[in-house]
Design a protein around this motif. Structure first.
Motif, PDB file in Angstrom:
ATOM      1  N   HIS A  25      -4.365  24.406  -5.140  1.00 24.70           N
ATOM      2  CA  HIS A  25      -3.689  23.727  -4.032  1.00 24.70           C
ATOM      3  C   HIS A  25      -2.257  24.244  -3.886  1.00 24.70           C
ATOM      4  N   ALA A  27       1.529  24.036  -2.976  1.00 20.68           N
ATOM      5  CA  ALA A  27       2.544  22.986  -2.915  1.00 20.68           C
ATOM      6  C   ALA A  27       3.903  23.673  -2.912  1.00 20.68           C
ATOM      7  N   LEU A  32      -0.996  24.895  -7.457  1.00 21.96           N
ATOM      8  CA  LEU A  32      -1.384  23.979  -8.527  1.00 21.96           C
ATOM      9  C   LEU A  32      -2.830  24.242  -8.907  1.00 21.96           C
ATOM     10  N   TYR A  35      -5.237  19.245  -7.750  1.00 26.64           N
ATOM     11  CA  TYR A  35      -4.372  18.245  -7.131  1.00 26.64           C
ATOM     12  C   TYR A  35      -5.212  17.118  -6.554  1.00 26.64           C
ATOM     13  N   CYS A  36      -4.789  15.889  -6.819  1.00 26.94           N
ATOM     14  CA  CYS A  36      -5.405  14.695  -6.241  1.00 26.94           C
ATOM     15  C   CYS A  36      -4.377  14.091  -5.291  1.00 26.94           C
ATOM     16  N   ARG A  40      -1.148  11.635  -5.740  1.00 31.31           N
ATOM     17  CA  ARG A  40       0.005  12.526  -5.887  1.00 31.31           C
ATOM     18  C   ARG A  40       0.084  13.014  -7.337  1.00 31.31           C
ATOM     19  N   ALA A  42      -0.838  16.248  -9.993  1.00 33.33           N
ATOM     20  CA  ALA A  42      -1.156  17.651 -10.257  1.00 33.33           C
ATOM     21  C   ALA A  42      -1.669  17.776 -11.678  1.00 33.33           C
ATOM     22  N   GLU A  44      -2.474  20.747 -14.517  1.00 34.44           N
ATOM     23  CA  GLU A  44      -2.293  22.148 -14.862  1.00 34.44           C
ATOM     24  C   GLU A  44      -2.999  22.441 -16.178  1.00 34.44           C
ATOM     25  N   LEU A  66       8.119  19.502  -8.385  1.00 37.69           N
ATOM     26  CA  LEU A  66       7.038  18.547  -8.141  1.00 37.69           C
ATOM     27  C   LEU A  66       7.507  17.108  -8.359  1.00 37.69           C
ATOM     28  N   ILE A  71       5.450  13.868  -7.277  1.00 35.53           N
ATOM     29  CA  ILE A  71       4.144  14.310  -7.753  1.00 35.53           C
ATOM     30  C   ILE A  71       4.191  14.314  -9.272  1.00 35.53           C
ATOM     31  N   ILE A  73       2.726  15.261 -12.973  1.00 36.17           N
ATOM     32  CA  ILE A  73       2.042  16.430 -13.512  1.00 36.17           C
ATOM     33  C   ILE A  73       1.432  16.092 -14.872  1.00 36.17           C
TER      34      ILE A  73
END
Length: 105
Positions: A25, A27, A32, A35-36, A40, A42, A44, A66, A71, A73
């Motif tokens: 995704h 961003a 990323l 991503y959902c 919000r 991420a 990794e 992010l 967002i 993570i």
């Protein structure tokens, strides 16, 4: 995608919470792994290369960007996908459901 990313993608696609994830995704100027959007969130998957050269600094800069975008993570070593995939999926699902609920309220 790497084998650990493929393993995670297969379980994310069929999660019991009905969460929708995107892979690779875009961003900002970053890509990323997963991503959902409603949460919000991420995700990794970091291979060994993330520990060498300028990768730690680049990852830190991306994470800061992010976070500034609200967002969250979650980072996992690639070896976790192969050793503890069920536990990783439970954690991701739990965080995503909690965050999705907070944004729906």
């Amino acid at each position: 995608m790497t084998p650990p990313e493929i393993a995670l993608w297969l379980v994310l696609r069929s999660n019991e919470a009905g969460l929708r994830f995107r892979r690779q995704h875009a961003a900002g100027g970053h890509v990323l792994d997963f991503y959902c959007a409603p949460a919000r969130l991420a995700i990794e998957v970091d291979g060994e290369c993330h520990n060498h050269g300028d990768r730690p600094e680049r990852d830190a800069a991306r994470d800061a960007w992010l976070v500034a975008q609200n967002i969250h993570i979650l980072r996992y070593p690639a070896r976790e996908m192969l050793a503890n995939l069920d536990d990783v999926l439970r954690q991701i699902t739990s965080v995503a459901v909690d965050r999705r609920t907070s944004f729906e309220s």
